[in-house]
Scaffold this motif. Structure first.
Motif, PDB file in Angstrom:
ATOM      1  N   ASP A  15      58.738  52.041 -87.193  1.00 37.90           N
ATOM      2  CA  ASP A  15      59.474  52.400 -88.397  1.00 37.90           C
ATOM      3  C   ASP A  15      60.027  51.121 -89.011  1.00 37.90           C
ATOM      4  O   ASP A  15      60.991  50.558 -88.484  1.00 37.90           O
ATOM      5  CB  ASP A  15      60.603  53.372 -88.048  1.00 37.90           C
ATOM      6  N   PRO A  16      59.451  50.635 -90.114  1.00 43.77           N
ATOM      7  CA  PRO A  16      59.914  49.386 -90.723  1.00 43.77           C
ATOM      8  C   PRO A  16      61.394  49.390 -91.123  1.00 43.77           C
ATOM      9  O   PRO A  16      61.980  48.322 -91.282  1.00 43.77           O
ATOM     10  CB  PRO A  16      59.023  49.233 -91.953  1.00 43.77           C
ATOM     11  N   TYR A  20      64.284  45.380 -85.159  1.00 43.26           N
ATOM     12  CA  TYR A  20      63.506  45.083 -83.960  1.00 43.26           C
ATOM     13  C   TYR A  20      63.874  43.705 -83.440  1.00 43.26           C
ATOM     14  O   TYR A  20      64.586  42.942 -84.093  1.00 43.26           O
ATOM     15  CB  TYR A  20      62.001  45.136 -84.265  1.00 43.26           C
ATOM     16  N   ASP A  65      66.193  44.890 -90.877  1.00 43.33           N
ATOM     17  CA  ASP A  65      65.001  45.735 -90.873  1.00 43.33           C
ATOM     18  C   ASP A  65      63.763  44.861 -91.096  1.00 43.33           C
ATOM     19  O   ASP A  65      63.876  43.650 -91.302  1.00 43.33           O
ATOM     20  CB  ASP A  65      65.089  46.845 -91.932  1.00 43.33           C
ATOM     21  N   VAL A  66      62.616  45.481 -91.044  1.00 39.61           N
ATOM     22  CA  VAL A  66      61.359  44.722 -91.160  1.00 39.61           C
ATOM     23  C   VAL A  66      61.155  44.136 -92.559  1.00 39.61           C
ATOM     24  O   VAL A  66      60.777  42.973 -92.675  1.00 39.61           O
ATOM     25  CB  VAL A  66      60.165  45.579 -90.704  1.00 39.61           C
ATOM     26  N   PRO A  67      61.395  44.884 -93.646  1.00 40.74           N
ATOM     27  CA  PRO A  67      61.223  44.261 -94.965  1.00 40.74           C
ATOM     28  C   PRO A  67      62.075  43.003 -95.153  1.00 40.74           C
ATOM     29  O   PRO A  67      61.605  42.009 -95.714  1.00 40.74           O
ATOM     30  CB  PRO A  67      61.617  45.372 -95.946  1.00 40.74           C
ATOM     31  N   ARG A  80      51.602  41.871 -96.703  1.00 38.26           N
ATOM     32  CA  ARG A  80      52.620  42.643 -95.977  1.00 38.26           C
ATOM     33  C   ARG A  80      52.034  43.798 -95.170  1.00 38.26           C
ATOM     34  O   ARG A  80      52.489  44.058 -94.067  1.00 38.26           O
ATOM     35  CB  ARG A  80      53.693  43.134 -96.927  1.00 38.26           C
ATOM     36  N   LEU A  84      52.720  44.498 -91.258  1.00 38.52           N
ATOM     37  CA  LEU A  84      53.272  45.760 -90.756  1.00 38.52           C
ATOM     38  C   LEU A  84      52.369  46.337 -89.668  1.00 38.52           C
ATOM     39  O   LEU A  84      52.849  46.805 -88.631  1.00 38.52           O
ATOM     40  CB  LEU A  84      53.441  46.764 -91.895  1.00 38.52           C
TER      41      LEU A  84
END
Length: 99
Positions: A15-16, A20, A65-67, A80, A84
């Motif tokens: 879940d981006p 993490y 978050d990932v973004p 991107r 991902l």
């Protein structure tokens, strides 16, 4: 009855929107192509094939978050989706984990 190999498969969905980090069981060794990845828990050796992917994995811990991680690491917008997908694979392998 599950086998040992099945027990090692991670089922947590990527879940981006979640934060993490690099798994504490994993060490990265810099290499000209990116990095060697050694998992002390499974004793598996794998590779991060670009320096930018190494930068993304190292930056995960510093971002919400990932973004935000992809922005901070400088991943170009057209790439991107590939990153991902790579992160989803790293989560499945246990290289990264949710915080």
């Amino acid at each position: 009855m599950s086998t040992e190999a099945e027990a090692e498969v991670r089922t947590e969905p990527f879940d981006p929107a979640r934060p993490y980090r690099l798994s504490p069981d994993v060490a990265l060794r810099p290499e000209p192509f990116g990095a060697l990845v050694y998992d002390f828990g499974t004793r598996r050796l794998s590779f991060l094939k670009t320096q930018l992917l190494v930068d993304v994995v190292r930056e995960l811990e510093n971002q919400p978050d990932v973004p935000a991680t992809l922005d901070s690491a400088g991943v170009p917008a057209p790439e991107r989706t590939r990153y991902l997908d790579a992160l989803a694979g790293l989560l499945s392998a246990g290289t990264i984990e949710a915080r």
